[in-house]
Design an enzyme around this catalytic site. Sequence first.
Site, PDB file in Angstrom:
ATOM      1  N   TYR A  21       0.837  -1.211   0.000  1.00 36.09           N
ATOM      2  CA  TYR A  21       0.000   0.000   0.000  1.00 36.09           C
ATOM      3  C   TYR A  21       0.873   1.263   0.000  1.00 36.09           C
ATOM      4  CZ  TYR A  21      -4.024  -2.921   0.982  1.00 36.09           C
ATOM      5  OH  TYR A  21      -5.005  -3.856   0.884  1.00 36.09           O
ATOM      6  N   THR A  98       5.822  -4.109   9.025  1.00 35.83           N
ATOM      7  CA  THR A  98       6.487  -4.198  10.339  1.00 35.83           C
ATOM      8  C   THR A  98       5.453  -4.614  11.393  1.00 35.83           C
ATOM      9  OG1 THR A  98       6.114  -1.806  10.510  1.00 35.83           O
ATOM     10  CG2 THR A  98       8.333  -2.518   9.913  1.00 35.83           C
ATOM     11  N   ARG A 167       2.200   8.571   6.462  1.00 35.70           N
ATOM     12  CA  ARG A 167       0.961   8.869   7.204  1.00 35.70           C
ATOM     13  C   ARG A 167      -0.271   8.534   6.382  1.00 35.70           C
ATOM     14  NH1 ARG A 167       3.233  14.409   9.986  1.00 35.70           N
ATOM     15  NH2 ARG A 167       3.479  13.502  12.041  1.00 35.70           N
ATOM     16  N   LYS A 219       5.689   8.938  14.928  1.00 25.21           N
ATOM     17  CA  LYS A 219       4.758   8.077  14.176  1.00 25.21           C
ATOM     18  C   LYS A 219       4.028   7.089  15.090  1.00 25.21           C
ATOM     19  CE  LYS A 219       2.568   5.896  11.100  1.00 25.21           C
ATOM     20  NZ  LYS A 219       1.524   6.457  10.264  1.00 25.21           N
ATOM     21  N   ASN A 223      -0.231   7.190  16.116  1.00 20.65           N
ATOM     22  CA  ASN A 223      -1.180   6.083  15.951  1.00 20.65           C
ATOM     23  C   ASN A 223      -1.680   5.558  17.298  1.00 20.65           C
ATOM     24  OD1 ASN A 223      -1.223   6.314  13.253  1.00 20.65           O
ATOM     25  ND2 ASN A 223      -0.185   4.399  12.782  1.00 20.65           N
ATOM     26  N   ARG A 226      -4.485   7.714  18.392  1.00 19.71           N
ATOM     27  CA  ARG A 226      -5.740   7.340  17.734  1.00 19.71           C
ATOM     28  C   ARG A 226      -6.361   6.103  18.402  1.00 19.71           C
ATOM     29  NH1 ARG A 226      -9.282   8.746  14.504  1.00 19.71           N
ATOM     30  NH2 ARG A 226     -10.164   7.427  12.897  1.00 19.71           N
ATOM     31  N   GLY A 270      -8.994  -2.247  13.094  1.00 18.97           N
ATOM     32  CA  GLY A 270      -8.169  -3.188  12.329  1.00 18.97           C
ATOM     33  C   GLY A 270      -7.123  -2.474  11.507  1.00 18.97           C
ATOM     34  N   CYS A 273      -1.806  -1.007  10.813  1.00 18.42           N
ATOM     35  CA  CYS A 273      -1.072  -0.042  11.640  1.00 18.42           C
ATOM     36  C   CYS A 273      -1.583   0.131  13.070  1.00 18.42           C
ATOM     37  CB  CYS A 273      -1.074   1.313  10.931  1.00 18.42           C
ATOM     38  SG  CYS A 273      -0.226   1.233   9.336  1.00 18.42           S
ATOM     39  N   LYS A 276      -1.093  -2.397  15.912  1.00 14.39           N
ATOM     40  CA  LYS A 276       0.260  -2.807  16.321  1.00 14.39           C
ATOM     41  C   LYS A 276       1.169  -1.641  16.689  1.00 14.39           C
ATOM     42  CE  LYS A 276       2.356  -1.994  12.090  1.00 14.39           C
ATOM     43  NZ  LYS A 276       3.451  -1.107  11.790  1.00 14.39           N
TER      44      LYS A 276
HETATM   45  N1  NAD Z   1      -1.080   0.573   5.132  1.00 11.30           N
HETATM   46  C1  NAD Z   1      -1.091   1.799   5.571  1.00 11.30           C
HETATM   47  O1  NAD Z   1      -2.087   2.505   5.461  1.00 11.30           O
HETATM   48  C2  NAD Z   1       0.136   2.416   6.230  1.00 11.30           C
HETATM   49  C3  NAD Z   1       0.097   3.774   6.561  1.00 11.30           C
HETATM   50  C4  NAD Z   1       1.208   4.355   7.146  1.00 11.30           C
HETATM   51  C5  NAD Z   1       2.326   3.572   7.438  1.00 11.30           C
HETATM   52  N2  NAD Z   1       2.324   2.256   7.136  1.00 11.30           N
HETATM   53  C6  NAD Z   1       3.531   1.480   7.442  1.00 11.30           C
HETATM   54  O2  NAD Z   1       4.227   1.275   6.217  1.00 11.30           O
HETATM   55  C7  NAD Z   1       4.824  -0.019   6.212  1.00 11.30           C
HETATM   56  C8  NAD Z   1       4.324  -0.812   5.017  1.00 11.30           C
HETATM   57  O3  NAD Z   1       2.923  -0.989   5.153  1.00 11.30           O
HETATM   58  P1  NAD Z   1       2.045  -1.512   3.950  1.00 11.30           P
HETATM   59  O4  NAD Z   1       0.639  -1.390   4.375  1.00 11.30           O
HETATM   60  O5  NAD Z   1       2.477  -0.902   2.682  1.00 11.30           O
HETATM   61  O6  NAD Z   1       2.471  -3.058   3.978  1.00 11.30           O
HETATM   62  P2  NAD Z   1       2.227  -4.118   2.820  1.00 11.30           P
HETATM   63  O7  NAD Z   1       2.242  -5.457   3.474  1.00 11.30           O
HETATM   64  O8  NAD Z   1       1.037  -3.723   2.000  1.00 11.30           O
HETATM   65  O9  NAD Z   1       3.508  -3.955   1.906  1.00 11.30           O
HETATM   66  C9  NAD Z   1       4.767  -4.427   2.240  1.00 11.30           C
HETATM   67  C10 NAD Z   1       5.357  -5.060   0.999  1.00 11.30           C
HETATM   68  O10 NAD Z   1       6.718  -5.368   1.239  1.00 11.30           O
HETATM   69  C11 NAD Z   1       7.019  -6.604   0.610  1.00 11.30           C
HETATM   70  N3  NAD Z   1       8.211  -7.164   1.224  1.00 11.30           N
HETATM   71  C12 NAD Z   1       8.311  -7.808   2.419  1.00 11.30           C
HETATM   72  N4  NAD Z   1       9.577  -8.144   2.655  1.00 11.30           N
HETATM   73  C13 NAD Z   1      10.304  -7.692   1.610  1.00 11.30           C
HETATM   74  C14 NAD Z   1      11.674  -7.738   1.279  1.00 11.30           C
HETATM   75  N5  NAD Z   1      12.560  -8.294   2.103  1.00 11.30           N
HETATM   76  N6  NAD Z   1      12.076  -7.209   0.115  1.00 11.30           N
HETATM   77  C15 NAD Z   1      11.179  -6.634  -0.732  1.00 11.30           C
HETATM   78  N7  NAD Z   1       9.872  -6.564  -0.481  1.00 11.30           N
HETATM   79  C16 NAD Z   1       9.441  -7.086   0.683  1.00 11.30           C
HETATM   80  C17 NAD Z   1       5.769  -7.420   0.845  1.00 11.30           C
HETATM   81  O11 NAD Z   1       5.702  -8.509  -0.060  1.00 11.30           O
HETATM   82  C18 NAD Z   1       4.669  -6.384   0.629  1.00 11.30           C
HETATM   83  O12 NAD Z   1       4.221  -6.334  -0.704  1.00 11.30           O
HETATM   84  C19 NAD Z   1       4.501  -0.635   7.563  1.00 11.30           C
HETATM   85  O13 NAD Z   1       5.543  -0.373   8.463  1.00 11.30           O
HETATM   86  C20 NAD Z   1       3.265   0.099   8.010  1.00 11.30           C
HETATM   87  O14 NAD Z   1       3.129   0.110   9.407  1.00 11.30           O
HETATM   88  C21 NAD Z   1       1.265   1.667   6.512  1.00 11.30           C
END
Ligand code: NAD
Length: 440
Positions: A21, A98, A167, A219, A223, A226, A270, A273, A276
Amino acid sequence: MHLIERIAARKVKIGVIGLGYVGISVASALAGAGFEVTGVEIKQERVAKINAGKCPIDGIEPGLPELIAKVTSSKNLVASTDYASLADADVVLIDVETPVATDSRPRFEALRAACRELGRVMKEGVLVIVESTIAPGTCARIVVPLLEKASGRKVNEGFSLGHCPERVMPGKLLKNLKELSRVCGGSNAETSDAMVALYRTIVEGKLDKADCTTAEMVKTAENTYRDVNIAFANELGLICEAVGVDFRRVRDLVNESPGRDVHFAGAGVGGHCIPKDPWLLVHGIEGFEPKLIAAARARNDSMPLHMARLVESALEEIGKRIYGSTLAVLGYAYLENSDDTRNSPSEAIVEHLQDWGAKVLIHDPWVEPYTGDLWSRIQGADAAIIMVKHDGYQNLDLAKLKSVLASPVLVDGRHVVESADAAAAGFVFRGLGRGRPRYL
Ligand SMILES: NC(=O)c1ccc[n+]([C@@H]2O[C@H](COP(=O)([O-])OP(=O)(O)OC[C@H]3O[C@@H](n4cnc5c(N)ncnc54)[C@H](O)[C@@H]3O)[C@@H](O)[C@H]2O)c1
Protein backbone atom coordinates in the site's frame (compact mmCIF):
# COMPACT_ATOMS: atom_id res chain seq x y z
CA MET A 1 26.90 17.90 -7.92
CA HIS A 2 25.46 17.87 -4.39
CA LEU A 3 22.55 15.47 -3.70
CA ILE A 4 20.09 18.33 -3.19
CA GLU A 5 20.95 19.85 -6.57
CA ARG A 6 20.74 16.45 -8.24
CA ILE A 7 17.29 15.92 -6.68
CA ALA A 8 16.14 19.28 -8.08
CA ALA A 9 17.49 18.28 -11.51
CA ARG A 10 15.87 14.80 -11.23
CA LYS A 11 19.35 13.32 -11.60
CA VAL A 12 19.03 10.79 -8.82
CA LYS A 13 17.94 7.19 -9.19
CA ILE A 14 15.51 6.04 -6.55
CA GLY A 15 14.85 2.55 -5.23
CA VAL A 16 11.77 1.53 -3.22
CA ILE A 17 11.82 -1.76 -1.29
CA GLY A 18 8.35 -3.27 -0.73
CA LEU A 19 5.54 -2.36 -3.12
CA GLY A 20 2.53 -2.73 -0.83
CA TYR A 21 0.00 0.00 0.00
CA VAL A 22 2.70 2.47 1.02
CA GLY A 23 5.54 1.49 -1.31
CA ILE A 24 3.56 1.44 -4.56
CA SER A 25 2.09 4.85 -3.74
CA VAL A 26 5.39 6.59 -3.03
CA ALA A 27 7.17 4.80 -5.89
CA SER A 28 4.46 5.93 -8.34
CA ALA A 29 4.42 9.47 -6.96
CA LEU A 30 8.21 9.82 -7.29
CA ALA A 31 8.10 8.33 -10.79
CA GLY A 32 5.29 10.76 -11.61
CA ALA A 33 7.51 13.61 -10.37
CA GLY A 34 10.08 12.68 -13.02
CA PHE A 35 12.48 10.36 -11.19
CA GLU A 36 13.73 7.02 -12.46
CA VAL A 37 12.36 4.60 -9.85
CA THR A 38 13.07 0.91 -9.34
CA GLY A 39 10.76 -0.97 -7.00
CA VAL A 40 11.99 -4.20 -5.42
CA GLU A 41 9.30 -6.57 -4.16
CA ILE A 42 9.55 -10.22 -3.14
CA LYS A 43 6.11 -11.16 -4.50
CA GLN A 44 6.67 -12.11 -8.15
CA GLU A 45 2.98 -11.79 -9.10
CA ARG A 46 2.87 -8.24 -7.70
CA VAL A 47 5.97 -7.32 -9.72
CA ALA A 48 4.41 -8.76 -12.89
CA LYS A 49 1.15 -6.91 -12.27
CA ILE A 50 2.88 -3.56 -11.74
CA ASN A 51 5.13 -3.99 -14.77
CA ALA A 52 1.98 -4.75 -16.80
CA GLY A 53 0.74 -1.29 -15.72
CA LYS A 54 -1.90 -2.62 -13.32
CA CYS A 55 -2.62 -1.43 -9.78
CA PRO A 56 -1.90 -4.20 -7.24
CA ILE A 57 -4.49 -2.77 -4.80
CA ASP A 58 -8.25 -3.28 -5.10
CA GLY A 59 -10.77 -0.99 -3.41
CA ILE A 60 -11.34 2.64 -4.29
CA GLU A 61 -7.93 4.33 -4.62
CA PRO A 62 -8.42 7.58 -6.53
CA GLY A 63 -5.77 8.33 -9.15
CA LEU A 64 -3.47 5.42 -8.31
CA PRO A 65 -4.40 2.97 -11.13
CA GLU A 66 -4.04 5.78 -13.69
CA LEU A 67 -0.70 6.93 -12.26
CA ILE A 68 0.72 3.39 -12.23
CA ALA A 69 -0.37 2.87 -15.85
CA LYS A 70 1.33 6.14 -16.82
CA VAL A 71 4.65 5.75 -14.99
CA THR A 72 5.12 2.12 -15.95
CA SER A 73 4.44 2.81 -19.61
CA SER A 74 6.99 5.67 -19.54
CA LYS A 75 9.37 3.27 -17.71
CA ASN A 76 9.85 5.82 -14.93
CA LEU A 77 8.75 2.99 -12.65
CA VAL A 78 10.06 -0.53 -13.11
CA ALA A 79 9.43 -3.30 -10.59
CA SER A 80 11.78 -6.21 -9.93
CA THR A 81 12.41 -9.04 -7.50
CA ASP A 82 16.14 -8.54 -7.81
CA TYR A 83 18.04 -6.41 -5.28
CA ALA A 84 20.90 -6.06 -7.78
CA SER A 85 18.69 -3.54 -9.57
CA LEU A 86 19.29 -1.19 -6.61
CA ALA A 87 23.07 -1.14 -7.09
CA ASP A 88 23.05 2.24 -8.85
CA ALA A 89 20.32 3.85 -6.68
CA ASP A 90 21.25 7.16 -5.02
CA VAL A 91 18.30 7.04 -2.63
CA VAL A 92 16.50 3.91 -1.39
CA LEU A 93 13.24 3.94 0.55
CA ILE A 94 12.28 0.93 2.69
CA ASP A 95 8.51 0.27 2.82
CA VAL A 96 8.17 -3.29 4.06
CA GLU A 97 5.60 -4.46 6.63
CA THR A 98 6.49 -4.20 10.34
CA PRO A 99 3.90 -6.29 12.22
CA VAL A 100 3.83 -7.54 15.79
CA ALA A 101 3.56 -11.22 16.77
CA THR A 102 0.75 -12.67 18.89
CA ASP A 103 2.79 -11.77 22.01
CA SER A 104 2.70 -8.11 20.79
CA ARG A 105 6.46 -8.01 20.18
CA PRO A 106 7.69 -6.54 16.86
CA ARG A 107 8.40 -8.94 14.05
CA PHE A 108 10.94 -7.09 11.94
CA GLU A 109 11.95 -10.02 9.70
CA ALA A 110 11.02 -8.12 6.53
CA LEU A 111 12.94 -5.04 7.69
CA ARG A 112 15.99 -7.10 8.63
CA ALA A 113 15.92 -8.94 5.29
CA ALA A 114 15.56 -5.66 3.38
CA CYS A 115 18.55 -4.14 5.24
CA ARG A 116 20.72 -7.21 4.71
CA GLU A 117 19.87 -7.49 1.00
CA LEU A 118 20.22 -3.76 0.38
CA GLY A 119 23.50 -3.56 2.33
CA ARG A 120 25.06 -6.13 -0.01
CA VAL A 121 24.39 -4.07 -3.15
CA MET A 122 24.09 -0.41 -2.15
CA LYS A 123 26.62 2.01 -3.54
CA GLU A 124 28.91 4.43 -1.72
CA GLY A 125 27.12 7.56 -0.53
CA VAL A 126 23.57 6.20 -0.85
CA LEU A 127 20.80 7.77 1.24
CA VAL A 128 18.63 5.06 2.82
CA ILE A 129 15.24 6.19 4.17
CA VAL A 130 13.07 3.88 6.27
CA GLU A 131 9.43 4.78 5.71
CA SER A 132 8.00 1.75 7.52
CA THR A 133 6.68 2.37 11.03
CA ILE A 134 9.23 1.19 13.58
CA ALA A 135 9.70 1.13 17.35
CA PRO A 136 11.72 4.02 18.83
CA GLY A 137 15.39 3.02 18.70
CA THR A 138 15.04 0.66 15.69
CA CYS A 139 17.17 2.77 13.33
CA ALA A 140 20.00 2.77 15.86
CA ARG A 141 19.61 -0.81 17.14
CA ILE A 142 18.68 -2.72 13.98
CA VAL A 143 18.88 -0.73 10.73
CA VAL A 144 22.33 0.85 11.14
CA PRO A 145 24.11 -2.31 12.39
CA LEU A 146 22.61 -4.47 9.61
CA LEU A 147 23.40 -1.97 6.84
CA GLU A 148 26.92 -1.39 8.19
CA LYS A 149 27.62 -5.12 8.47
CA ALA A 150 26.30 -6.02 5.03
CA SER A 151 27.85 -3.05 3.23
CA GLY A 152 31.12 -2.68 5.11
CA ARG A 153 30.42 1.08 5.26
CA LYS A 154 29.75 3.38 8.21
CA VAL A 155 26.67 5.51 8.70
CA ASN A 156 27.29 9.21 7.99
CA GLU A 157 30.49 8.24 6.19
CA GLY A 158 29.75 5.62 3.51
CA PHE A 159 25.98 6.07 3.57
CA SER A 160 23.38 8.23 5.28
CA LEU A 161 20.20 7.16 6.99
CA GLY A 162 16.83 8.79 7.41
CA HIS A 163 13.44 7.82 8.84
CA CYS A 164 10.40 9.43 7.26
CA PRO A 165 7.33 7.53 8.45
CA GLU A 166 4.32 7.44 6.14
CA ARG A 167 0.96 8.87 7.20
CA VAL A 168 -1.24 7.56 4.36
CA MET A 169 -4.49 5.62 4.74
CA PRO A 170 -5.92 3.17 2.22
CA GLY A 171 -8.61 4.90 0.16
CA LYS A 172 -6.67 8.19 0.18
CA LEU A 173 -3.14 7.01 -0.54
CA LEU A 174 -2.12 9.60 -3.13
CA LYS A 175 -4.12 12.42 -1.56
CA ASN A 176 -2.57 11.81 1.87
CA LEU A 177 0.89 11.45 0.39
CA LYS A 178 0.59 14.81 -1.31
CA GLU A 179 -1.18 16.80 1.39
CA LEU A 180 -0.07 15.54 4.79
CA SER A 181 2.97 16.88 6.60
CA ARG A 182 5.95 14.59 7.18
CA VAL A 183 8.75 14.25 9.68
CA CYS A 184 12.16 14.06 7.98
CA GLY A 185 14.30 12.35 10.61
CA GLY A 186 17.94 12.28 9.55
CA SER A 187 21.07 10.72 11.04
CA ASN A 188 22.57 14.22 10.75
CA ALA A 189 21.39 17.70 9.71
CA GLU A 190 22.65 17.31 6.14
CA THR A 191 20.59 14.16 5.72
CA SER A 192 17.41 15.86 6.97
CA ASP A 193 18.05 18.68 4.46
CA ALA A 194 18.38 16.18 1.60
CA MET A 195 15.19 14.40 2.74
CA VAL A 196 13.27 17.68 2.75
CA ALA A 197 14.49 18.36 -0.81
CA LEU A 198 13.40 14.88 -1.92
CA TYR A 199 9.96 14.88 -0.29
CA ARG A 200 9.27 18.43 -1.46
CA THR A 201 9.07 17.00 -5.00
CA ILE A 202 5.90 15.05 -4.07
CA VAL A 203 4.61 16.52 -0.79
CA GLU A 204 2.77 19.82 -0.49
CA GLY A 205 2.37 19.51 3.29
CA LYS A 206 4.83 20.76 5.88
CA LEU A 207 8.19 18.96 6.09
CA ASP A 208 9.64 18.98 9.59
CA LYS A 209 13.26 18.14 10.28
CA ALA A 210 14.17 15.94 13.23
CA ASP A 211 16.49 13.11 14.25
CA CYS A 212 15.62 9.48 13.45
CA THR A 213 14.51 8.56 16.98
CA THR A 214 12.18 11.55 17.24
CA ALA A 215 10.64 10.54 13.90
CA GLU A 216 10.17 6.95 15.16
CA MET A 217 8.56 8.28 18.33
CA VAL A 218 6.22 10.70 16.53
CA LYS A 219 4.76 8.08 14.18
CA THR A 220 4.13 5.44 16.82
CA ALA A 221 2.77 8.09 19.20
CA GLU A 222 0.29 9.50 16.66
CA ASN A 223 -1.18 6.08 15.95
CA THR A 224 -1.30 5.27 19.65
CA TYR A 225 -3.14 8.54 20.22
CA ARG A 226 -5.74 7.34 17.73
CA ASP A 227 -6.03 3.89 19.29
CA VAL A 228 -6.44 5.27 22.80
CA ASN A 229 -9.02 7.81 21.64
CA ILE A 230 -11.01 5.17 19.76
CA ALA A 231 -10.87 2.99 22.87
CA PHE A 232 -12.34 5.85 24.91
CA ALA A 233 -15.12 6.27 22.32
CA ASN A 234 -15.76 2.52 22.35
CA GLU A 235 -15.90 2.46 26.13
CA LEU A 236 -18.29 5.41 26.06
CA GLY A 237 -20.39 3.55 23.48
CA LEU A 238 -20.68 0.56 25.80
CA ILE A 239 -21.65 2.83 28.70
CA CYS A 240 -24.29 4.52 26.50
CA GLU A 241 -25.78 1.11 25.69
CA ALA A 242 -25.90 0.22 29.40
CA VAL A 243 -27.37 3.57 30.45
CA GLY A 244 -29.89 3.59 27.59
CA VAL A 245 -28.79 6.63 25.56
CA ASP A 246 -27.48 7.18 22.06
CA PHE A 247 -23.68 7.47 21.72
CA ARG A 248 -23.85 9.70 18.62
CA ARG A 249 -26.06 12.22 20.38
CA VAL A 250 -23.86 12.17 23.47
CA ARG A 251 -20.73 12.53 21.34
CA ASP A 252 -22.14 15.48 19.40
CA LEU A 253 -23.04 17.28 22.60
CA VAL A 254 -19.78 16.47 24.40
CA ASN A 255 -17.85 17.81 21.41
CA GLU A 256 -19.62 21.15 21.77
CA SER A 257 -17.56 21.61 24.91
CA PRO A 258 -14.26 23.39 24.03
CA GLY A 259 -11.24 21.15 23.49
CA ARG A 260 -13.26 17.91 23.29
CA ASP A 261 -13.03 15.69 20.24
CA VAL A 262 -14.54 12.30 21.03
CA HIS A 263 -13.91 9.80 18.23
CA PHE A 264 -16.51 7.36 16.84
CA ALA A 265 -17.36 4.09 18.55
CA GLY A 266 -17.38 1.06 16.26
CA ALA A 267 -17.21 -2.69 15.80
CA GLY A 268 -13.44 -2.82 16.26
CA VAL A 269 -10.09 -1.50 15.13
CA GLY A 270 -8.17 -3.19 12.33
CA GLY A 271 -5.60 -2.62 9.62
CA HIS A 272 -1.88 -3.11 9.54
CA CYS A 273 -1.07 -0.04 11.64
CA ILE A 274 -3.31 1.02 14.54
CA PRO A 275 -3.52 -2.37 16.30
CA LYS A 276 0.26 -2.81 16.32
CA ASP A 277 1.82 0.66 16.47
CA PRO A 278 0.97 1.13 20.19
CA TRP A 279 3.01 -2.02 20.89
CA LEU A 280 5.88 -0.65 18.79
CA LEU A 281 5.79 2.60 20.80
CA VAL A 282 6.30 0.81 24.10
CA HIS A 283 8.68 -1.89 22.88
CA GLY A 284 12.14 -2.23 24.34
CA ILE A 285 11.79 0.28 27.15
CA GLU A 286 13.43 -1.24 30.19
CA GLY A 287 11.34 -1.41 33.33
CA PHE A 288 8.31 0.26 31.78
CA GLU A 289 4.93 -1.37 31.88
CA PRO A 290 2.25 0.26 29.71
CA LYS A 291 -1.09 0.63 31.53
CA LEU A 292 -3.32 3.01 29.57
CA ILE A 293 -2.05 1.88 26.16
CA ALA A 294 -2.50 -1.80 27.00
CA ALA A 295 -6.00 -1.16 28.36
CA ALA A 296 -6.95 0.72 25.18
CA ARG A 297 -5.72 -2.16 23.02
CA ALA A 298 -7.75 -4.61 25.10
CA ARG A 299 -10.90 -2.47 24.83
CA ASN A 300 -10.60 -2.16 21.06
CA ASP A 301 -9.87 -5.86 20.65
CA SER A 302 -13.00 -6.65 22.68
CA MET A 303 -15.40 -4.92 20.29
CA PRO A 304 -16.02 -7.84 17.86
CA LEU A 305 -16.97 -10.01 20.85
CA HIS A 306 -19.37 -7.31 22.00
CA MET A 307 -20.88 -7.26 18.50
CA ALA A 308 -21.39 -11.03 18.76
CA ARG A 309 -23.20 -10.47 22.08
CA LEU A 310 -25.48 -7.89 20.44
CA VAL A 311 -26.35 -10.50 17.80
CA GLU A 312 -27.06 -13.01 20.56
CA SER A 313 -29.35 -10.56 22.36
CA ALA A 314 -31.29 -9.68 19.18
CA LEU A 315 -31.77 -13.33 18.26
CA GLU A 316 -32.97 -14.11 21.79
CA GLU A 317 -35.71 -11.54 21.32
CA ILE A 318 -37.19 -13.65 18.54
CA GLY A 319 -36.60 -16.94 20.37
CA LYS A 320 -33.49 -17.98 18.44
CA ARG A 321 -29.90 -18.47 19.49
CA ILE A 322 -26.58 -18.28 17.74
CA TYR A 323 -26.05 -22.04 17.88
CA GLY A 324 -27.56 -23.42 14.68
CA SER A 325 -28.29 -20.01 13.15
CA THR A 326 -27.07 -18.76 9.81
CA LEU A 327 -25.64 -15.26 10.19
CA ALA A 328 -24.62 -12.78 7.49
CA VAL A 329 -21.60 -10.55 8.06
CA LEU A 330 -21.58 -7.47 5.84
CA GLY A 331 -18.04 -6.29 5.25
CA TYR A 332 -14.79 -8.21 5.71
CA ALA A 333 -12.19 -5.48 5.13
CA TYR A 334 -11.08 -3.47 8.14
CA LEU A 335 -11.95 -0.16 6.48
CA GLU A 336 -14.69 1.17 4.24
CA ASN A 337 -14.18 0.85 0.47
CA SER A 338 -10.89 -1.01 0.95
CA ASP A 339 -9.80 -4.57 0.18
CA ASP A 340 -7.43 -4.58 3.18
CA THR A 341 -8.38 -7.36 5.60
CA ARG A 342 -5.36 -7.18 7.89
CA ASN A 343 -6.45 -7.52 11.55
CA SER A 344 -10.03 -7.06 10.41
CA PRO A 345 -12.62 -7.03 13.25
CA SER A 346 -14.84 -9.03 10.87
CA GLU A 347 -12.41 -11.92 11.01
CA ALA A 348 -12.67 -11.85 14.80
CA ILE A 349 -16.48 -11.78 14.91
CA VAL A 350 -16.71 -14.59 12.36
CA GLU A 351 -14.50 -16.70 14.64
CA HIS A 352 -16.68 -15.93 17.69
CA LEU A 353 -19.92 -16.74 15.83
CA GLN A 354 -18.52 -19.97 14.40
CA ASP A 355 -17.19 -20.96 17.85
CA TRP A 356 -20.74 -20.55 19.17
CA GLY A 357 -22.12 -22.83 16.47
CA ALA A 358 -23.36 -20.46 13.75
CA LYS A 359 -22.98 -20.86 10.04
CA VAL A 360 -21.58 -17.55 8.76
CA LEU A 361 -22.19 -16.04 5.34
CA ILE A 362 -19.89 -13.18 4.34
CA HIS A 363 -20.28 -10.40 1.81
CA ASP A 364 -17.75 -7.72 0.93
CA PRO A 365 -17.78 -5.73 -2.33
CA TRP A 366 -13.97 -5.54 -2.37
CA VAL A 367 -12.66 -8.71 -0.77
CA GLU A 368 -12.40 -12.00 -2.63
CA PRO A 369 -13.98 -14.55 -2.34
CA TYR A 370 -16.86 -12.59 -0.77
CA THR A 371 -17.71 -10.23 -3.63
CA GLY A 372 -20.82 -10.50 -5.82
CA ASP A 373 -24.48 -9.72 -5.34
CA LEU A 374 -25.20 -8.86 -1.69
CA TRP A 375 -28.73 -10.22 -1.67
CA SER A 376 -27.94 -13.64 -3.06
CA ARG A 377 -24.90 -13.99 -0.76
CA ILE A 378 -26.92 -13.39 2.43
CA GLN A 379 -30.19 -15.05 1.32
CA GLY A 380 -31.83 -17.04 4.13
CA ALA A 381 -29.67 -15.72 6.99
CA ASP A 382 -31.22 -15.30 10.44
CA ALA A 383 -29.53 -11.93 10.98
CA ALA A 384 -27.49 -9.34 9.11
CA ILE A 385 -24.49 -7.81 10.90
CA ILE A 386 -22.97 -4.62 9.49
CA MET A 387 -19.26 -4.55 10.29
CA VAL A 388 -17.92 -2.10 7.67
CA LYS A 389 -19.22 1.21 6.37
CA HIS A 390 -18.67 0.42 2.67
CA ASP A 391 -20.46 2.81 0.28
CA GLY A 392 -22.55 -0.14 -0.93
CA TYR A 393 -24.04 -0.55 2.57
CA GLN A 394 -25.08 3.09 2.88
CA ASN A 395 -28.78 3.68 2.15
CA LEU A 396 -29.46 -0.05 2.38
CA ASP A 397 -32.86 -1.03 1.02
CA LEU A 398 -34.23 -2.25 4.37
CA ALA A 399 -37.40 -3.73 2.87
CA LYS A 400 -35.33 -5.78 0.45
CA LEU A 401 -32.93 -6.77 3.25
CA LYS A 402 -35.87 -8.00 5.34
CA SER A 403 -37.27 -9.94 2.41
CA VAL A 404 -34.06 -11.93 1.81
CA LEU A 405 -33.44 -12.74 5.49
CA ALA A 406 -35.12 -15.70 7.21
CA SER A 407 -35.76 -13.52 10.28
CA PRO A 408 -35.82 -9.73 10.64
CA VAL A 409 -32.71 -9.19 12.76
CA LEU A 410 -30.24 -6.41 12.04
CA VAL A 411 -27.13 -5.51 14.06
CA ASP A 412 -25.21 -2.39 13.05
CA GLY A 413 -21.64 -1.88 14.23
CA ARG A 414 -20.94 1.29 12.20
CA HIS A 415 -24.04 3.46 12.54
CA VAL A 416 -25.04 2.89 8.92
CA VAL A 417 -28.76 2.48 9.72
CA GLU A 418 -30.87 4.80 11.90
CA SER A 419 -32.63 2.98 14.75
CA ALA A 420 -36.00 4.54 13.77
CA ASP A 421 -35.64 3.37 10.14
CA ALA A 422 -34.80 -0.16 11.28
CA ALA A 423 -37.81 -0.18 13.60
CA ALA A 424 -40.09 1.21 10.88
CA ALA A 425 -38.93 -1.55 8.53
CA GLY A 426 -39.87 -4.14 11.19
CA PHE A 427 -36.41 -5.21 12.31
CA VAL A 428 -35.34 -6.41 15.69
CA PHE A 429 -32.40 -4.03 15.83
CA ARG A 430 -29.23 -3.53 17.82
CA GLY A 431 -26.75 -0.75 17.13
CA LEU A 432 -23.37 -0.38 18.73
CA GLY A 433 -23.55 2.47 21.24
CA ARG A 434 -27.29 2.77 20.86
CA GLY A 435 -28.89 2.13 24.20
CA ARG A 436 -32.58 1.47 24.47
CA PRO A 437 -34.07 4.15 26.76
CA ARG A 438 -34.34 2.99 30.37
CA TYR A 439 -34.70 6.10 32.48
CA LEU A 440 -36.23 9.53 31.89
N1 NAD B 1 -1.08 0.57 5.13
C1 NAD B 1 -1.09 1.80 5.57
O1 NAD B 1 -2.09 2.51 5.46
C2 NAD B 1 0.14 2.42 6.23
C3 NAD B 1 0.10 3.77 6.56
C4 NAD B 1 1.21 4.36 7.15
C5 NAD B 1 2.33 3.57 7.44
N2 NAD B 1 2.32 2.26 7.14
C6 NAD B 1 3.53 1.48 7.44
O2 NAD B 1 4.23 1.28 6.22
C7 NAD B 1 4.82 -0.02 6.21
C8 NAD B 1 4.32 -0.81 5.02
O3 NAD B 1 2.92 -0.99 5.15
P1 NAD B 1 2.04 -1.51 3.95
O4 NAD B 1 0.64 -1.39 4.37
O5 NAD B 1 2.48 -0.90 2.68
O6 NAD B 1 2.47 -3.06 3.98
P2 NAD B 1 2.23 -4.12 2.82
O7 NAD B 1 2.24 -5.46 3.47
O8 NAD B 1 1.04 -3.72 2.00
O9 NAD B 1 3.51 -3.96 1.91
C9 NAD B 1 4.77 -4.43 2.24
C10 NAD B 1 5.36 -5.06 1.00
O10 NAD B 1 6.72 -5.37 1.24
C11 NAD B 1 7.02 -6.60 0.61
N3 NAD B 1 8.21 -7.16 1.22
C12 NAD B 1 8.31 -7.81 2.42
N4 NAD B 1 9.58 -8.14 2.65
C13 NAD B 1 10.30 -7.69 1.61
C14 NAD B 1 11.67 -7.74 1.28
N5 NAD B 1 12.56 -8.29 2.10
N6 NAD B 1 12.08 -7.21 0.11
C15 NAD B 1 11.18 -6.63 -0.73
N7 NAD B 1 9.87 -6.56 -0.48
C16 NAD B 1 9.44 -7.09 0.68
C17 NAD B 1 5.77 -7.42 0.84
O11 NAD B 1 5.70 -8.51 -0.06
C18 NAD B 1 4.67 -6.38 0.63
O12 NAD B 1 4.22 -6.33 -0.70
C19 NAD B 1 4.50 -0.63 7.56
O13 NAD B 1 5.54 -0.37 8.46
C20 NAD B 1 3.26 0.10 8.01
O14 NAD B 1 3.13 0.11 9.41
C21 NAD B 1 1.26 1.67 6.51
